[in-house]
Enzyme design. Structure first.
Site, PDB file in Angstrom:
ATOM      1  N   HIS A   1      -4.045  -1.769  -4.503  1.00  0.00           N
ATOM      2  CA  HIS A   1      -5.468  -2.079  -4.285  1.00  0.00           C
ATOM      3  C   HIS A   1      -6.311  -1.822  -5.543  1.00  0.00           C
ATOM      4  O   HIS A   1      -7.419  -1.289  -5.469  1.00  0.00           O
ATOM      5  CB  HIS A   1      -6.029  -1.261  -3.113  1.00  0.00           C
ATOM      6  CG  HIS A   1      -5.191  -1.308  -1.879  1.00  0.00           C
ATOM      7  ND1 HIS A   1      -4.859  -2.492  -1.252  1.00  0.00           N
ATOM      8  CD2 HIS A   1      -4.602  -0.308  -1.154  1.00  0.00           C
ATOM      9  CE1 HIS A   1      -4.110  -2.218  -0.190  1.00  0.00           C
ATOM     10  NE2 HIS A   1      -3.935  -0.914  -0.125  1.00  0.00           N
TER      11      HIS A   1
ATOM     12  N   SER B   1       0.836  -1.198   0.000  1.00  0.00           N
ATOM     13  CA  SER B   1       0.000   0.000   0.000  1.00  0.00           C
ATOM     14  C   SER B   1       0.875   1.255   0.000  1.00  0.00           C
ATOM     15  O   SER B   1       1.617   1.485  -0.955  1.00  0.00           O
ATOM     16  CB  SER B   1      -0.975  -0.052   1.182  1.00  0.00           C
ATOM     17  OG  SER B   1      -1.999   0.905   1.061  1.00  0.00           O
TER      18      SER B   1
END
Length: 249
Positions: free
Chosen positions: A164, A129
């Protein structure tokens, strides 16, 4: 003559904070050719969240490595000790959270410069992330609330990164728009479950723990849109599922 390893970094779409099988973390450790690599977790993006640190130690103390953590919100090391510590690591593993806050805190403490130095010396840099975003020239982030582009990063990887890609609502369309209008340079979009290894800036391995997960190269198409090319990924499987080679007769 001392041979300096080529600079390498890995983008991870999972790991100990998201996955139960540990396949991506094992893949990361498999890139380091020492018996017990030193692995430092950097939880800056989460504000050094204690629960995140605990999950890291729970996952990596069970592996053949020497885990440690680098806290910056309650820093204990002076500049010299900090440099010695960072440069002694075989792997620097950066956690998720706020990409913008991570970069600001690193720069305040000089950690950005130390990571550049470690990278040049062959330390494997990786993260999930925000910990994947930070290595590139720019990234796609929710650091400011709504999804947007952040034309900022350490620049160790050319282009941009979007994590993501399949799980965060709006991520795919928002990132494609940012690349199409050149708010972000061309880059790499990771679905959850994927890992991508770059050696000296070149993609040298791409893996997935999920058969359906993909890594994409996203570039402007010259007509106001983008091209999105799926990159083949090698499927990771647990060791007990690996089929041994047939014995010769």
């Amino acid at each position: 003559m001392t041979v300096v390893p080529e600079p390498r970094l890995a983008l991870i779409g999972g790991g100990f904070s998201d996955d139960e099988d540990g396949l991506l973390d094992d893949w990361v450790l498999g890139q380091v050719r020492v018996p017990r690599p030193k692995v430092c977790f950097v939880p800056t993006a989460s504000g050094d969240a204690p629960a995140y640190v605990e999950r890291f130690f729970a996952a990596f103390q069970a592996r053949s490595c020497e885990p440690s953590v680098l806290p910056l919100f309650h820093r204990e090391l002076d500049d010299e000790a900090l440099r010695t510590f960072v440069l002694s690591q075989d792997v620097v593993y950066v956690g998720g959270g706020s990409t913008a806050n991570l970069l600001a805190v690193w720069r305040a403490h000089g950690v950005d410069r130390l990571l550049h130095e470690a990278f040049d010396r062959g330390t494997l840099l990786c993260g999930i992330s925000a910990g994947a975003n930070c290595w590139a020239e720019g990234s796609h982030t929710d650091s400011f609330g709504p999804l947007t582009h952040l034309a900022d990063g350490l620049g160790l990887l050319s282009g941009s990164v979007c994590p993501h890609y399949d799980s965060e609502p709006g991520a795919r369309s928002s990132y494609r728009a940012a690349v199409a209008n050149r708010a972000l340079p061309p880059g790499w979009a990771l679905e959850d479950g994927v890992g991508a290894l770059f050696t000296d800036g070149r993609l040298t391995d791409s893996v997935t723990r999920l058969p359906q997960a993909r890594l994409y190269r996203v570039e402007p198409d010259g007509g106001g849109g983008v091209t999105e090319q799926a990159v083949p990924c090698r499927l990771l499987v647990p060791p007990h599922q690996v089929t041994p080679p047939a014995r010769a007769r």
